[in-house]
Design a protein around this motif. Structure first.
Motif, mmCIF file in Angstrom:
data_model
loop_
_atom_site.group_PDB
_atom_site.id
_atom_site.type_symbol
_atom_site.label_atom_id
_atom_site.label_comp_id
_atom_site.label_asym_id
_atom_site.label_seq_id
_atom_site.Cartn_x
_atom_site.Cartn_y
_atom_site.Cartn_z
ATOM 1 N N ALA A 160 18.878 27.955 33.708
ATOM 2 C CA ALA A 160 18.915 26.943 34.760
ATOM 3 C C ALA A 160 17.957 27.268 35.892
ATOM 4 O O ALA A 160 17.737 26.443 36.774
ATOM 5 C CB ALA A 160 20.334 26.815 35.318
ATOM 6 N N LEU A 161 17.376 28.478 35.873
ATOM 7 C CA LEU A 161 16.539 28.917 36.990
ATOM 8 C C LEU A 161 15.106 29.239 36.583
ATOM 9 O O LEU A 161 14.323 29.718 37.410
ATOM 10 C CB LEU A 161 17.169 30.156 37.650
ATOM 11 C CG LEU A 161 18.582 29.980 38.206
ATOM 12 C CD1 LEU A 161 19.134 31.310 38.700
ATOM 13 C CD2 LEU A 161 18.587 28.957 39.340
ATOM 14 N N ILE A 162 14.731 29.001 35.319
ATOM 15 C CA ILE A 162 13.380 29.359 34.890
ATOM 16 C C ILE A 162 12.428 28.177 34.962
ATOM 17 O O ILE A 162 11.248 28.327 34.672
ATOM 18 C CB ILE A 162 13.381 29.922 33.454
ATOM 19 C CG1 ILE A 162 13.910 28.880 32.465
ATOM 20 C CG2 ILE A 162 14.167 31.206 33.368
ATOM 21 C CD1 ILE A 162 13.832 29.334 31.023
ATOM 22 N N GLY A 163 12.909 27.016 35.383
ATOM 23 C CA GLY A 163 12.027 25.863 35.521
ATOM 24 C C GLY A 163 10.894 26.049 36.517
ATOM 25 O O GLY A 163 9.780 25.579 36.280
ATOM 26 N N PRO A 164 11.131 26.714 37.655
ATOM 27 C CA PRO A 164 10.061 26.829 38.662
ATOM 28 C C PRO A 164 8.781 27.464 38.161
ATOM 29 O O PRO A 164 7.705 27.208 38.712
ATOM 30 C CB PRO A 164 10.708 27.703 39.750
ATOM 31 C CG PRO A 164 12.165 27.429 39.631
ATOM 32 C CD PRO A 164 12.400 27.234 38.170
ATOM 33 N N ASP A 165 8.860 28.298 37.132
ATOM 34 C CA ASP A 165 7.638 28.961 36.683
ATOM 35 C C ASP A 165 6.724 28.020 35.907
ATOM 36 O O ASP A 165 5.572 28.363 35.628
ATOM 37 C CB ASP A 165 7.988 30.187 35.826
ATOM 38 C CG ASP A 165 8.313 29.803 34.395
ATOM 39 O OD1 ASP A 165 9.122 28.887 34.216
ATOM 40 O OD2 ASP A 165 7.775 30.436 33.467
ATOM 41 N N ALA A 166 7.218 26.829 35.572
ATOM 42 C CA ALA A 166 6.395 25.899 34.792
ATOM 43 C C ALA A 166 5.128 25.504 35.557
ATOM 44 O O ALA A 166 4.038 25.426 34.980
ATOM 45 C CB ALA A 166 7.203 24.656 34.438
ATOM 46 N N ALA A 167 5.266 25.268 36.862
ATOM 47 C CA ALA A 167 4.113 24.836 37.653
ATOM 48 C C ALA A 167 3.051 25.915 37.761
ATOM 49 O O ALA A 167 1.869 25.619 37.970
ATOM 50 C CB ALA A 167 4.576 24.410 39.050
#
Length: 267
Positions: free
Chosen positions: A39-46
């Motif tokens: 739930a917290l690894i999305g930010p690294d996509a950018a």
């Protein structure tokens, strides 16, 4: 919660089925520690596509922070919902699917641009007009499809390949945050940036974040149940170790003569 409950019911790590020792709820929950990370690894996509984003030094940090807030809130709501509607644990722990094409393709492009992988010129090619690394995207999508087909023949092999996903991701966090902490400890200046938390809060976030991912990294190698079979075994250590050995050998035998670190490009 599924892995935690499963391990606790089976006696926990170090527990004895005959009931001579109490189950370890603490260790069981630490092994399940890696679940909420999704739930917290999305930010690294950018981070993987800043070269395709206008005004990246402002937009990328804004996207990362806003994604973290949204994912954190919605992830908590989902966790509470799943806790009440989990159902049978066997059904809840079915094999997951692969969905990292965007990240993999941009990482492939970045390493190819720096001559860190074979066939660097092909993978670093930017398609005119589309302005995206089309070759890297297509190859990543192809390999994702091929890896998914492995599940039709061997669930054990498929799980073994998937096992490297979390530990490799956490290792990248450990490395990047660790280097920032090392520069802070040495009193060295960090790279120029437009968005910063400042010294006190930056130190705090780096230390807490580094400690968090180290704990998660260690327990990501544990199986989700006591006395695992070949199917339920966590093969992350074998797959991760094998890839690390091959990558290290490739670097020292060949790639170190060609690889151009990103900072060298800025010099």
């Amino acid at each position: 919660m599924g892995p935690c409950a499963s391990l606790f019911e089976q006696g926990g790590v170090g527990g004895i089925h005959a009931g001579l020792r109490l189950p370890s709820r603490e260790v069981a929950c630490l092994i399940a520690f890696t679940g909420p990370i999704y739930a917290l690894i999305g930010p690294d996509a950018a981070v993987h596509i800043p070269e395709e984003v206008p005004d990246a030094s402002r937009i990328v940090p804004l996207a990362m922070v806003s994604t973290l807030v949204i994912n954190g809130v919605t992830g908590l709501a989902m966790a509470i919902t799943y806790a009440y509607c989990l159902g049978p644990l066997d059904a809840a722990t079915e094999p997951e699917t692969i969905s990292n094409v965007a990240t993999a393709s941009r990482q492939m492009f970045a390493f190819a641009r720096d001559r860190g992988i074979p066939f660097a010129r092909f993978f670093s090619h930017i398609c005119p007009g589309l302005d995206v690394p089309l070759n890297a995207i297509l190859i990543s999508a192809l390999f994702t499809a091929l890896l998914s087909l492995i599940n039709l023949g061997s669930t054990v092999a498929f799980k073994a390949i998937l096992a490297i996903g979390v530990v490799a991701l956490l290792k990248s966090y450990i490395t990047s945050i660790g280097y920032i902490l090392l520069k802070r400890i040495r009193g060295e200046e960090l790279l120029p940036r437009r968005w910063s938390l400042g010294v006190p809060l930056g130190w705090f976030c780096n230390i807490v974040g580094w400690a968090y991912v180290i704990v998660a990294f260690i327990f990501a190698f544990f199986p989700i149940s006591n006395h695992p079979s070949a199917v339920s075994m966590n093969w992350a250590s074998a797959v991760y170790g094998g890839v690390a050995i091959v990558a290290t050998a490739y670097y020292f035998l060949y790639a170190r003569r060609l690889y151009i670190p990103p900072l060298s490009r800025l010099a």
